[in-house]
Design a protein around this motif. Structure first.
Motif, PDB file in Angstrom:
ATOM      1  N   THR A 104       0.714  -1.207   0.144  1.00 30.69           N
ATOM      2  CA  THR A 104       0.061   0.132   0.148  1.00 30.69           C
ATOM      3  C   THR A 104       0.656   1.363  -0.164  1.00 30.69           C
ATOM      4  O   THR A 104       1.865   1.276   0.696  1.00 30.69           O
ATOM      5  CB  THR A 104      -1.123  -0.181   1.323  1.00 30.69           C
ATOM      6  N   VAL A 127      -5.463   0.381  -1.237  1.00 25.69           N
ATOM      7  CA  VAL A 127      -4.185   0.489  -2.510  1.00 25.69           C
ATOM      8  C   VAL A 127      -3.256   1.607  -2.364  1.00 25.69           C
ATOM      9  O   VAL A 127      -2.147   1.440  -2.213  1.00 25.69           O
ATOM     10  CB  VAL A 127      -5.138   0.198  -4.044  1.00 25.69           C
ATOM     11  N   GLU A 128      -3.918   2.646  -2.302  1.00 30.30           N
ATOM     12  CA  GLU A 128      -3.159   4.037  -2.294  1.00 30.30           C
ATOM     13  C   GLU A 128      -3.894   4.907  -1.455  1.00 30.30           C
ATOM     14  O   GLU A 128      -5.282   5.024  -1.600  1.00 30.30           O
ATOM     15  CB  GLU A 128      -2.958   4.623  -3.735  1.00 30.30           C
ATOM     16  N   LEU A 160      -3.996  -3.974   4.478  1.00 29.46           N
ATOM     17  CA  LEU A 160      -3.060  -3.129   3.533  1.00 29.46           C
ATOM     18  C   LEU A 160      -2.477  -4.246   2.740  1.00 29.46           C
ATOM     19  O   LEU A 160      -2.553  -5.499   3.001  1.00 29.46           O
ATOM     20  CB  LEU A 160      -1.801  -2.834   4.338  1.00 29.46           C
TER      21      LEU A 160
END
Lengths: 223, 228
Positions: B10, B205-206, B225
């Protein structure tokens, strides 16, 4: 035998009060406005209309609604920026609404036209639109039983038709036309062009004439 | 879900603020594999089309009966017989095809469509989608093709703001709005973060301009994560 009507009014002759009328079009694309205007003039009322939308602006289906001829609308997407005629009737309690997922609307008419008694469909499982409907698990996936929608009459728009009733369409104005043509006892098409027998390439006919009862030429702004 | 994530952990992007709407559309476009058949929902998802490369081989489907849909039409190219699902005039690309509505929805239900991108009122941690009806007593219900797309496309991506106007999270344990489909969403793109949902719950993810911990504090959810 397909009748080539001379006027839109002649094409819609005999539509009875209380009929279920399948009306083609997606928004205004493919909507048979001349046939709807003729139906308003013809006078049939207490209609159940099956169409993707519930009218745009003041013309076509919206005009039929505004004339007070429609008891119930079965559609996928009534609410649009210009659906004020329907919105006012609905909020005033003057029209019934059955909302059907768009693919189910198409498939239920396809089933009607193909002689299918009912079908199990994955669309809508677990949602309010499946409440009260029979469900079944097949190979681990859940399905809802959906029933066909038969029309007494279908009013559709097409690009060109020949004296056999064979139809071709134009671009995304095709939408519900070919499906509705199969699902009604009487299918009436307004076409932008009537061509001579043999002028439509049999390889590109979309709706074979067996599904079409009456056609009428209506000049269009588009080619 | 058929599309895999390429990141091995992540990522928190803390040197910037939240994504703009255009950047969200870019983020979605970047994750659509070349050669996919894709349906972009009405509204914000339509913007994703602006970020798809012409060389990607991605073919756009519009449920009113077309594959190979091109950009919005302008000027003399406007043709009232050629519109997208939002009734906006569009263009056709070489190799386009037209078909009727029953075929169009067979493409969804039959598992032929790779990705659809939809907006949402709420998405649950297991991927339930609510995007068709607020349930308000005076609202006129309108479902369109949303339920068919939700259960039909192999991957359903949602693009939405992470919080409603009243501040309530839209990524939730359980949807309170009427459902569109069960366990159908695989990814959620928001201005603050992108998420994987379904199966084992929510995975970040981000993030953009915020940390996972800060997000966890604002969402009543356990956030997993990647790579942990």
């Amino acid at each position: 035998m397909t009748l080539i009507a001379q006027t839109a009014l002649e094409a819609v002759e005999g539509i009875k009060d209380g009929s279920t009328v399948l009306v083609g079009g997606f928004g205004m694309a493919g909507m048979p406005v001349a046939l709807i205007d003729a139906l308003i003039e013809q006078g049939a009322t207490d209609l159940e209309v099956v169409s993707n939308n519930a009218g745009n602006g003041d013309t076509g289906l919206a005009a039929l609604l505004a004339a007070g001829r429609v008891r119930k609308v079965i559609c996928s997407f009534p609410r649009q920026s210009d659906s004020y005629v329907f919105d006012d009737l609905y909020r005033a309690g003057k029209i019934e609404l059955e909302v059907v997922p768009q693919g189910n609307l198409a498939e239920r008419m396809r089933a009607a036209g193909a002689g299918i008694g009912a079908f199990f469909c994955p669309t809508g499982v677990g949602t309010p639109l499946a409440e009260g409907k029979e469900t079944r698990t097949i190979d681990g996936r859940d399905y809802v039983l959906e029933l066909p929608i038969h029309g007494d009459v279908a009013l559709i728009g097409a690009h060109a038709g020949d004296p056999m009733g064979n139809l071709v369409y134009r671009k995304t104005a095709r939408n519900f036309g070919p499906v509705m043509a199969t699902a009604a006892a009487t299918t009436i098409a307004q076409v932008s062009h009537i061509v001579a027998l043999g002028d439509l390439d049999p390889e590109v006919v979309v709706t074979p004439g067996i599904f079409v009862d009456r056609i009428v030429h209506v000049a269009q702004e588009t080619p | 879900m058929t599309i895999t994530v390429t990141l091995d952990r992540t990522i928190e992007h803390l040197d910037r603020g939240p994504l703009t709407r255009d950047e969200m559309a870019q983020a979605v476009a970047r994750d659509i594999p070349d050669g996919s058949f894709v349906n972009l929902g009405i509204g914000q998802p339509t913007q994703v089309g602006d970020h798809l490369s012409p060389d990607s081989g991605i073919v756009l489907h519009t449920e009113n009966g077309m594959l190979g849909m091109g950009p919005a039409a302008t000027g003399d190219d406007i043709d009232t017989d050629l519109t997208n699902a939002g009734k906006v005039p569009v263009t056709e690309l070489p190799g386009a095809s037209y078909f009727h509505h029953a075929d169009s929805f067979a493409m969804m239900r039959g598992g032929h469509l790779d990705v659809c991108v939809l907006g949402a009122f709420q998405v649950s941690e297991r991927g339930d989608l609510a995007n068709w009806h607020t349930g308000a007593p005076d609202a006129i219900p309108a479902v369109g093709g949303a339920m068919d797309l939700a259960i039909g496309a192999k991957d359903v991506f949602v693009m939405m703001s992470l919080f409603a106007k009243d501040g309530a999270p839209k990524l939730v344990r359980k949807c309170t709005y009427p459902l569109t489909g069960l366990a159908c969403v695989s990814r959620v793109y928001t201005e603050h973060a992108t998420f994987l949902v379904g199966g084992s719950g929510v995975t970040v993810v981000e993030t953009f301009g915020t940390t996972v911990d800060e997000l966890a504090g604002r969402l009543d959810l356990e956030l997993g994560l990647i790579g942990s």
